[in-house]
Scaffold this motif. Structure first.
Motif, PDB file in Angstrom:
ATOM      1  N   VAL A 131      79.253-115.291  -2.466  1.00  0.00           N
ATOM      2  CA  VAL A 131      77.955-115.883  -2.791  1.00  0.00           C
ATOM      3  C   VAL A 131      77.844-117.277  -2.189  1.00  0.00           C
ATOM      4  O   VAL A 131      76.785-117.668  -1.670  1.00  0.00           O
ATOM      5  CB  VAL A 131      77.763-115.939  -4.319  1.00  0.00           C
ATOM      6  N   HIS A 132      78.939-118.017  -2.217  1.00  0.00           N
ATOM      7  CA  HIS A 132      78.952-119.365  -1.659  1.00  0.00           C
ATOM      8  C   HIS A 132      78.655-119.348  -0.155  1.00  0.00           C
ATOM      9  O   HIS A 132      77.847-120.142   0.345  1.00  0.00           O
ATOM     10  CB  HIS A 132      80.308-120.009  -1.916  1.00  0.00           C
ATOM     11  N   ILE A 133      79.308-118.439   0.557  1.00  0.00           N
ATOM     12  CA  ILE A 133      79.106-118.355   2.010  1.00  0.00           C
ATOM     13  C   ILE A 133      77.670-117.951   2.330  1.00  0.00           C
ATOM     14  O   ILE A 133      77.017-118.529   3.215  1.00  0.00           O
ATOM     15  CB  ILE A 133      80.114-117.363   2.627  1.00  0.00           C
ATOM     16  N   LEU A 134      77.169-116.942   1.617  1.00  0.00           N
ATOM     17  CA  LEU A 134      75.788-116.511   1.828  1.00  0.00           C
ATOM     18  C   LEU A 134      74.807-117.649   1.545  1.00  0.00           C
ATOM     19  O   LEU A 134      73.880-117.903   2.330  1.00  0.00           O
ATOM     20  CB  LEU A 134      75.475-115.323   0.920  1.00  0.00           C
ATOM     21  N   SER A 135      75.033-118.355   0.439  1.00  0.00           N
ATOM     22  CA  SER A 135      74.138-119.438   0.055  1.00  0.00           C
ATOM     23  C   SER A 135      74.167-120.562   1.082  1.00  0.00           C
ATOM     24  O   SER A 135      73.123-121.129   1.435  1.00  0.00           O
ATOM     25  CB  SER A 135      74.539-119.975  -1.317  1.00  0.00           C
ATOM     26  N   GLU A 136      75.357-120.881   1.578  1.00  0.00           N
ATOM     27  CA  GLU A 136      75.469-121.969   2.550  1.00  0.00           C
ATOM     28  C   GLU A 136      74.842-121.594   3.888  1.00  0.00           C
ATOM     29  O   GLU A 136      74.152-122.404   4.519  1.00  0.00           O
ATOM     30  CB  GLU A 136      76.939-122.340   2.742  1.00  0.00           C
ATOM     31  N   ASN A 137      75.057-120.355   4.315  1.00  0.00           N
ATOM     32  CA  ASN A 137      74.520-119.928   5.612  1.00  0.00           C
ATOM     33  C   ASN A 137      73.010-119.768   5.591  1.00  0.00           C
ATOM     34  O   ASN A 137      72.325-120.082   6.566  1.00  0.00           O
ATOM     35  CB  ASN A 137      75.176-118.603   6.039  1.00  0.00           C
ATOM     36  N   ARG A 138      72.478-119.286   4.464  1.00  0.00           N
ATOM     37  CA  ARG A 138      71.044-119.014   4.381  1.00  0.00           C
ATOM     38  C   ARG A 138      70.252-120.109   3.664  1.00  0.00           C
ATOM     39  O   ARG A 138      69.040-119.986   3.495  1.00  0.00           O
ATOM     40  CB  ARG A 138      70.816-117.681   3.655  1.00  0.00           C
ATOM     41  N   LYS A 139      70.965-121.166   3.227  1.00  0.00           N
ATOM     42  CA  LYS A 139      70.305-122.288   2.536  1.00  0.00           C
ATOM     43  C   LYS A 139      69.579-121.816   1.268  1.00  0.00           C
ATOM     44  O   LYS A 139      68.466-122.257   0.977  1.00  0.00           O
ATOM     45  CB  LYS A 139      69.324-123.011   3.466  1.00  0.00           C
ATOM     46  N   PHE A 140      70.217-120.933   0.499  1.00  0.00           N
ATOM     47  CA  PHE A 140      69.589-120.378  -0.698  1.00  0.00           C
ATOM     48  C   PHE A 140      69.844-121.215  -1.960  1.00  0.00           C
ATOM     49  O   PHE A 140      69.137-121.053  -2.950  1.00  0.00           O
ATOM     50  CB  PHE A 140      70.098-118.955  -0.957  1.00  0.00           C
ATOM     51  N   ALA A 141      70.894-122.053  -1.925  1.00  0.00           N
ATOM     52  CA  ALA A 141      71.285-122.835  -3.115  1.00  0.00           C
ATOM     53  C   ALA A 141      71.500-121.929  -4.328  1.00  0.00           C
ATOM     54  O   ALA A 141      71.127-122.251  -5.454  1.00  0.00           O
ATOM     55  CB  ALA A 141      70.241-123.903  -3.433  1.00  0.00           C
ATOM     56  N   LEU A 142      72.120-120.763  -4.088  1.00  0.00           N
ATOM     57  CA  LEU A 142      72.293-119.791  -5.159  1.00  0.00           C
ATOM     58  C   LEU A 142      73.181-120.316  -6.290  1.00  0.00           C
ATOM     59  O   LEU A 142      72.889-120.096  -7.474  1.00  0.00           O
ATOM     60  CB  LEU A 142      72.888-118.495  -4.589  1.00  0.00           C
ATOM     61  N   GLU A 143      74.257-120.997  -5.928  1.00  0.00           N
ATOM     62  CA  GLU A 143      75.179-121.472  -6.961  1.00  0.00           C
ATOM     63  C   GLU A 143      74.494-122.474  -7.882  1.00  0.00           C
ATOM     64  O   GLU A 143      74.668-122.426  -9.103  1.00  0.00           O
ATOM     65  CB  GLU A 143      76.404-122.109  -6.300  1.00  0.00           C
ATOM     66  N   LEU A 144      73.721-123.367  -7.302  1.00  0.00           N
ATOM     67  CA  LEU A 144      73.004-124.332  -8.124  1.00  0.00           C
ATOM     68  C   LEU A 144      72.014-123.629  -9.046  1.00  0.00           C
ATOM     69  O   LEU A 144      71.929-123.943 -10.240  1.00  0.00           O
ATOM     70  CB  LEU A 144      72.265-125.329  -7.232  1.00  0.00           C
ATOM     71  N   ARG A 145      71.285-122.658  -8.517  1.00  0.00           N
ATOM     72  CA  ARG A 145      70.311-121.933  -9.331  1.00  0.00           C
ATOM     73  C   ARG A 145      70.991-121.204 -10.489  1.00  0.00           C
ATOM     74  O   ARG A 145      70.513-121.226 -11.639  1.00  0.00           O
ATOM     75  CB  ARG A 145      69.553-120.916  -8.464  1.00  0.00           C
ATOM     76  N   ILE A 146      72.118-120.552 -10.181  1.00  0.00           N
ATOM     77  CA  ILE A 146      72.821-119.788 -11.210  1.00  0.00           C
ATOM     78  C   ILE A 146      73.393-120.722 -12.279  1.00  0.00           C
ATOM     79  O   ILE A 146      73.281-120.461 -13.488  1.00  0.00           O
ATOM     80  CB  ILE A 146      73.937-118.933 -10.578  1.00  0.00           C
ATOM     81  N   GLN A 147      74.019-121.830 -11.834  1.00  0.00           N
ATOM     82  CA  GLN A 147      74.607-122.761 -12.791  1.00  0.00           C
ATOM     83  C   GLN A 147      73.544-123.371 -13.695  1.00  0.00           C
ATOM     84  O   GLN A 147      73.754-123.522 -14.906  1.00  0.00           O
ATOM     85  CB  GLN A 147      75.350-123.887 -12.046  1.00  0.00           C
ATOM     86  N   LEU A 148      72.392-123.717 -13.135  1.00  0.00           N
ATOM     87  CA  LEU A 148      71.330-124.291 -13.947  1.00  0.00           C
ATOM     88  C   LEU A 148      70.786-123.269 -14.944  1.00  0.00           C
ATOM     89  O   LEU A 148      70.482-123.608 -16.094  1.00  0.00           O
ATOM     90  CB  LEU A 148      70.201-124.816 -13.061  1.00  0.00           C
ATOM     91  N   ALA A 149      70.663-122.015 -14.499  1.00  0.00           N
ATOM     92  CA  ALA A 149      70.185-120.969 -15.411  1.00  0.00           C
ATOM     93  C   ALA A 149      71.146-120.803 -16.592  1.00  0.00           C
ATOM     94  O   ALA A 149      70.720-120.689 -17.759  1.00  0.00           O
ATOM     95  CB  ALA A 149      70.030-119.650 -14.665  1.00  0.00           C
TER      96      ALA A 149
END
Length: 382
Positions: free
Chosen positions: A204-222
């Protein structure tokens, strides 16, 4: 609350970095932000209304995020810290004994009936203050590690105890709510740890970094906001939810990119909003009109220094003992919770903050003194 007021809040919060800029002062940014809130709030110009529901809710979000980031800064994965944990826990427990005596005495003298609250305040330490000072001064050695572990243990214990101490009649309800938050945090640890070991988090980290999705931040905030919602439903402070989830993330391991994102959201916006709100909610006019509350704040500050300074008798160097006495999160939370629930006497919330400011000033001096003995020379690379 309007955009003009939000702009004003963001602008006056710059007083935090301004006061923290001189390195030799070792002042935390939150001090300037509190002063800014005081200047534009109830005590000062009255340009913002701390009772505004929107302002209050945004401040609560900031409070949860502040405590989350503070939890992630506790070095629970550091083996050196873990080896010093036993000694640190013993010192934190020893400090609780004089805290009980002094806190009870202060409550009796001032007739507030808040002995449990004062005991927690006197026994507390602030990892959010002490750890940055230790890092900035490059303090090291076994005694510094033990002090760091002591601060972490005291901070965690007092965060759990504070909701029970602020409102003793509802302690059973708060204890149940705190247990629910703790159980959910523990469950999150096992889930996140499993995802870490399976490599799912890394993907998830690699995908988020490559695609600029900020997935980890979104998940942690949720997850943070869900845990905060559970805390509110259980009648405990979002402080407990934020700090416990921060410890979970610290135990699992926080990616550097996520740390930078959280720093931007917390220290860049929501954190300053909370501290400005807290300063705006304080009525220092009531404090000025009540010499007893001024004296209460002084007694709490000096009492905290006395309680932690007494550990000098247990072999802790005095500069490190005074440094461990620095407070921030617990007095701020007590003032915020007490003000929101109308549990404190007029001027008492401001007295709690005054006591914390006294400990911060003493910690700044103690940190400079500790640097003369415990500073570790920087290693210069080739």
């Amino acid at each position: 609350m309007s955009f003009f007021q939000l702009s004003l809040i963001a602008a006056v919060a710059l007083l935090g970095p301004l006061l923290a800029f001189p390195r030799k002062w070792h002042l935390p940014m939150v001090l300037g932000q509190l002063l800014a809130g005081i200047a534009i709030g109830r005590t000062g110009l009255g340009l913002v209304d701390a009772a505004d529901p929107t302002f209050t809710f945004v401040a609560d979000v900031g409070f949860a995020l502040i405590m989350f980031v503070a939890g992630t800064h506790v070095p629970v994965r550091d083996r050196a810290i873990r080896s010093a944990l036993g000694s640190g826990a013993i010192r934190a427990a020893i400090a609780a004994l004089p805290a009980a005596a002094v806190g009870t005495l202060i409550a009796f003298v001032f007739g507030t009936g808040h002995a449990p609250l004062y005991i927690v305040l006197l026994a507390s330490s602030s990892a959010a203050l002490v750890l940055p000072i230790v890092d900035s001064l490059q303090l090291g050695g076994p005694k510094v590690l033990t002090t760091t572990a002591q601060v972490a243990v005291a901070d965690i214990a007092c965060i759990v105890a504070l909701p029970l101490a602020v409102d003793p009649p509802n302690a059973a309800r708060a204890a149940a709510g705190a247990a629910g938050v703790g159980a959910c945090a523990l469950l999150l640890f096992f889930v996140l740890r499993r995802l870490e070991l399976s490599g799912a988090r890394r993907r998830v980290h690699i995908l988020s970094e490559n695609r600029k999705f900020a997935l980890e931040l979104r998940i942690q905030l949720a997850l943070l906001f869900a845990l905060s919602g559970l805390a509110v439903a259980g009648h405990v402070s979002v402080m407990l939810a934020g700090f416990s989830f921060g410890l979970v993330v610290a135990a699992v391991g926080e990616p550097r990119r996520l740390a930078h994102q959280l720093f931007a959201v917390s220290d860049g916006f929501l954190g300053p909003v909370f501290f400005v709100w807290l300063g705006a909610s304080l009525d220092l006019g009531a404090l000025a009109g009540s010499p007893s509350m001024v004296l209460l704040g002084i007694c709490l500050g000096l009492g905290t220094l006395l309680v932690h300074g007494s550990l000098r008798l247990a072999g802790q160097p005095l500069p490190l003992a005074v440094l461990a006495a620095s407070q921030l999160g617990i007095p701020v939370a007590a003032a915020a919770i007490g003000s929101q629930r109308n549990l404190l006497q007029p001027g008492e919330a401001a007295a709690l903050i005054l006591g914390a400011i006294i400990t911060i000033g003493a910690a700044a001096i103690a940190g400079s003194r500790a640097a003369r003995t415990f500073a570790v020379p920087a290693v210069v690379g080739r």
